[in-house]
Design a protein around this motif. Structure first.
Motif, mmCIF file in Angstrom:
data_model
loop_
_atom_site.group_PDB
_atom_site.id
_atom_site.type_symbol
_atom_site.label_atom_id
_atom_site.label_comp_id
_atom_site.label_asym_id
_atom_site.label_seq_id
_atom_site.Cartn_x
_atom_site.Cartn_y
_atom_site.Cartn_z
ATOM 1 N N THR A 181 27.185 48.999 2.929
ATOM 2 C CA THR A 181 27.264 47.565 2.650
ATOM 3 C C THR A 181 28.722 47.149 2.468
ATOM 4 O O THR A 181 29.165 46.137 3.020
ATOM 5 C CB THR A 181 26.442 47.206 1.391
ATOM 6 O OG1 THR A 181 25.077 47.483 1.654
ATOM 7 C CG2 THR A 181 26.619 45.750 1.001
ATOM 8 N N GLN A 182 29.465 47.951 1.724
ATOM 9 C CA GLN A 182 30.880 47.622 1.494
ATOM 10 C C GLN A 182 31.686 47.680 2.797
ATOM 11 O O GLN A 182 32.572 46.857 3.027
ATOM 12 C CB GLN A 182 31.493 48.565 0.453
ATOM 13 C CG GLN A 182 30.819 48.504 -0.900
ATOM 14 C CD GLN A 182 30.671 47.097 -1.418
ATOM 15 O OE1 GLN A 182 31.641 46.358 -1.541
ATOM 16 N NE2 GLN A 182 29.437 46.700 -1.724
ATOM 17 N N ARG A 183 31.364 48.631 3.637
ATOM 18 C CA ARG A 183 32.042 48.709 4.935
ATOM 19 C C ARG A 183 31.729 47.471 5.783
ATOM 20 O O ARG A 183 32.595 46.969 6.501
ATOM 21 C CB ARG A 183 31.631 49.980 5.669
ATOM 22 C CG ARG A 183 32.203 51.241 5.020
ATOM 23 C CD ARG A 183 31.745 52.473 5.718
ATOM 24 N NE ARG A 183 32.693 52.745 6.807
ATOM 25 C CZ ARG A 183 32.561 53.738 7.657
ATOM 26 N NH1 ARG A 183 31.530 54.558 7.563
ATOM 27 N NH2 ARG A 183 33.449 53.930 8.592
ATOM 28 N N ALA A 184 30.497 46.986 5.696
ATOM 29 C CA ALA A 184 30.133 45.776 6.435
ATOM 30 C C ALA A 184 30.908 44.565 5.919
ATOM 31 O O ALA A 184 31.335 43.707 6.700
ATOM 32 C CB ALA A 184 28.625 45.534 6.339
ATOM 33 N N ILE A 185 31.135 44.502 4.618
ATOM 34 C CA ILE A 185 31.923 43.414 4.043
ATOM 35 C C ILE A 185 33.364 43.492 4.543
ATOM 36 O O ILE A 185 33.931 42.495 5.003
ATOM 37 C CB ILE A 185 31.884 43.457 2.500
ATOM 38 C CG1 ILE A 185 30.487 43.112 2.007
ATOM 39 C CG2 ILE A 185 32.922 42.508 1.903
ATOM 40 C CD1 ILE A 185 30.273 43.413 0.542
ATOM 41 N N ALA B 289 34.483 44.848 7.173
ATOM 42 C CA ALA B 289 34.531 44.581 8.614
ATOM 43 C C ALA B 289 34.225 43.118 8.944
ATOM 44 O O ALA B 289 34.303 42.713 10.099
ATOM 45 C CB ALA B 289 33.545 45.495 9.347
ATOM 46 N N GLY B 290 33.866 42.332 7.927
ATOM 47 C CA GLY B 290 33.558 40.926 8.160
ATOM 48 C C GLY B 290 32.150 40.684 8.682
ATOM 49 O O GLY B 290 31.832 39.589 9.127
ATOM 50 N N SER C 93 43.099 44.237 0.929
ATOM 51 C CA SER C 93 41.951 44.510 1.800
ATOM 52 C C SER C 93 42.141 45.828 2.547
ATOM 53 O O SER C 93 41.173 46.557 2.755
ATOM 54 C CB SER C 93 41.698 43.361 2.769
ATOM 55 O OG SER C 93 42.733 43.253 3.716
ATOM 56 N N ARG C 94 43.371 46.146 2.914
ATOM 57 C CA ARG C 94 43.616 47.443 3.578
ATOM 58 C C ARG C 94 43.378 48.584 2.599
ATOM 59 O O ARG C 94 42.798 49.611 2.951
ATOM 60 C CB ARG C 94 45.027 47.486 4.148
ATOM 61 C CG ARG C 94 45.194 46.598 5.381
ATOM 62 C CD ARG C 94 46.512 46.850 6.098
ATOM 63 N NE ARG C 94 47.683 46.684 5.262
ATOM 64 C CZ ARG C 94 48.377 45.534 5.130
ATOM 65 N NH1 ARG C 94 47.997 44.459 5.785
ATOM 66 N NH2 ARG C 94 49.450 45.481 4.364
ATOM 67 N N MET C 95 43.807 48.395 1.351
ATOM 68 C CA MET C 95 43.592 49.427 0.347
ATOM 69 C C MET C 95 42.101 49.593 0.072
ATOM 70 O O MET C 95 41.594 50.706 -0.037
ATOM 71 C CB MET C 95 44.332 49.079 -0.944
ATOM 72 C CG MET C 95 44.236 50.174 -1.986
ATOM 73 S SD MET C 95 45.328 49.955 -3.379
ATOM 74 C CE MET C 95 44.733 48.432 -4.067
ATOM 75 N N GLN C 96 41.384 48.456 -0.005
ATOM 76 C CA GLN C 96 39.936 48.514 -0.227
ATOM 77 C C GLN C 96 39.256 49.252 0.933
ATOM 78 O O GLN C 96 38.375 50.076 0.710
ATOM 79 C CB GLN C 96 39.363 47.113 -0.370
ATOM 80 C CG GLN C 96 37.869 47.122 -0.613
ATOM 81 C CD GLN C 96 37.281 45.725 -0.685
ATOM 82 O OE1 GLN C 96 37.940 44.739 -0.361
ATOM 83 N NE2 GLN C 96 36.035 45.642 -1.102
#
Length: 154
Positions: A72-76, A78-79, A8-11
């Protein structure tokens, strides 16, 4: 140290890096097509000026779709959004308008470079978007595969 798994950190780093790239490219494209490219556009014949304007809109569209997908990916990450919600068609990457190769021949070098960069970025993001459709198990991680081979070897 930030939370989450190494994946998740790499993503998060990958998404953030692509987001910065997209924003910088958007700023560069805006500066060129709205300001610096005006003189180059005016030097073109009328049909080439129309092509220049159309390609400017295509660059903007590609970048808009890319940035929306990255947000959208950043929102994912960030939870703030569930992964399955990103599969909704309204949150998927929009189609990229096609640039005809012969259209590029009449455009200034800087315009051609921005067109190519926006198409390349959209193409890379499209690979990530299509990978979301695949179950995680169906897409083995290259790094995990190497780790497993090393573990078997030793």
């Amino acid at each position: 140290m930030d939370g989450g798994t190494p994946e998740s950190r790499m993503q998060r780093r990958l998404i953030d890096s692509l987001y910065v790239e997209a924003m910088l490219l958007a700023d560069e494209a805006r500066a060129y097509f709205d300001e610096a490219g005006r003189a180059e556009r005016e030097a073109l014949d009328p049909l080439a000026r129309v092509t220049f304007s159309c390609e400017s809109l295509k660059v903007t569209t590609r970048l808009m779709h890319t940035i929306a997908w990255l947000l959208t990916q950043r929102a994912i990450v960030a939870g703030e959004l569930r992964e399955r919600d990103a599969l909704d068609p309204s949150r998927r990457l929009g189609d990229a308008p096609v640039t005809e190769p012969q259209a590029l021949d009449v455009l200034p070098e800087r315009a051609r470079a921005l067109i190519a960069a926006s198409a390349d970025l959209h193409r890379r993001i499209a690979r990530f978007d299509s990978a979301q459709e695949q179950p995680t198990e169906a897409m083995p991680s290259p790094a995990r595969s190497i780790q497993q081979r090393l573990a078997r070897a030793f």
